[in-house]
Design an enzyme around this catalytic site. Structure first.
Site, mmCIF file in Angstrom:
data_model
loop_
_atom_site.group_PDB
_atom_site.id
_atom_site.type_symbol
_atom_site.label_atom_id
_atom_site.label_comp_id
_atom_site.label_asym_id
_atom_site.label_seq_id
_atom_site.Cartn_x
_atom_site.Cartn_y
_atom_site.Cartn_z
ATOM 1 N N CYS A 11 7.449 68.498 62.478
ATOM 2 C CA CYS A 11 7.139 68.537 61.057
ATOM 3 C C CYS A 11 8.438 68.658 60.273
ATOM 4 O O CYS A 11 9.347 69.330 60.736
ATOM 5 C CB CYS A 11 6.241 69.721 60.745
ATOM 6 S SG CYS A 11 4.583 69.520 61.392
ATOM 7 N N PRO A 12 8.522 67.995 59.168
ATOM 8 C CA PRO A 12 7.483 67.317 58.410
ATOM 9 C C PRO A 12 7.419 65.808 58.643
ATOM 10 O O PRO A 12 6.692 65.119 57.946
ATOM 11 C CB PRO A 12 7.875 67.600 56.962
ATOM 12 C CG PRO A 12 9.376 67.520 57.004
ATOM 13 C CD PRO A 12 9.749 68.136 58.349
#
Length: 72
Positions: A11-12
């Site tokens: 992530c992200p």
């Protein structure tokens, strides 16, 4: 249906890829995101639950998920 391979992505990055793909969808169309990180599953669910769409998540192998998002 487009398939987004996010193996090894943290992530992200997967969420950014999913947002971009979702914007390109017409109503009723779907994309599938494949990931090997459980945090990605949670962030995708958290973001897309706020939108008008349907989310399906399956752990196809131990530690590998397929997340399908359909624009409603």
């Amino acid at each position: 249906m487009n398939k987004i391979d996010c193996f090894g992505d943290f992530c992200p990055i997967p969420l950014l890829k999913a947002k971009k793909e979702f914007k390109s969808l017409n109503f009723g169309e779907s994309f599938m995101l494949v990931t090997d990180h459980s945090c990605v599953v949670e962030s995708i669910k958290e973001y897309f639950n706020k939108l008008t769409c349907t989310i399906s998540c399956k752990e196809i192998f131990n530690g590998v998920w397929e997340i399908t998002v359909t624009k409603d």
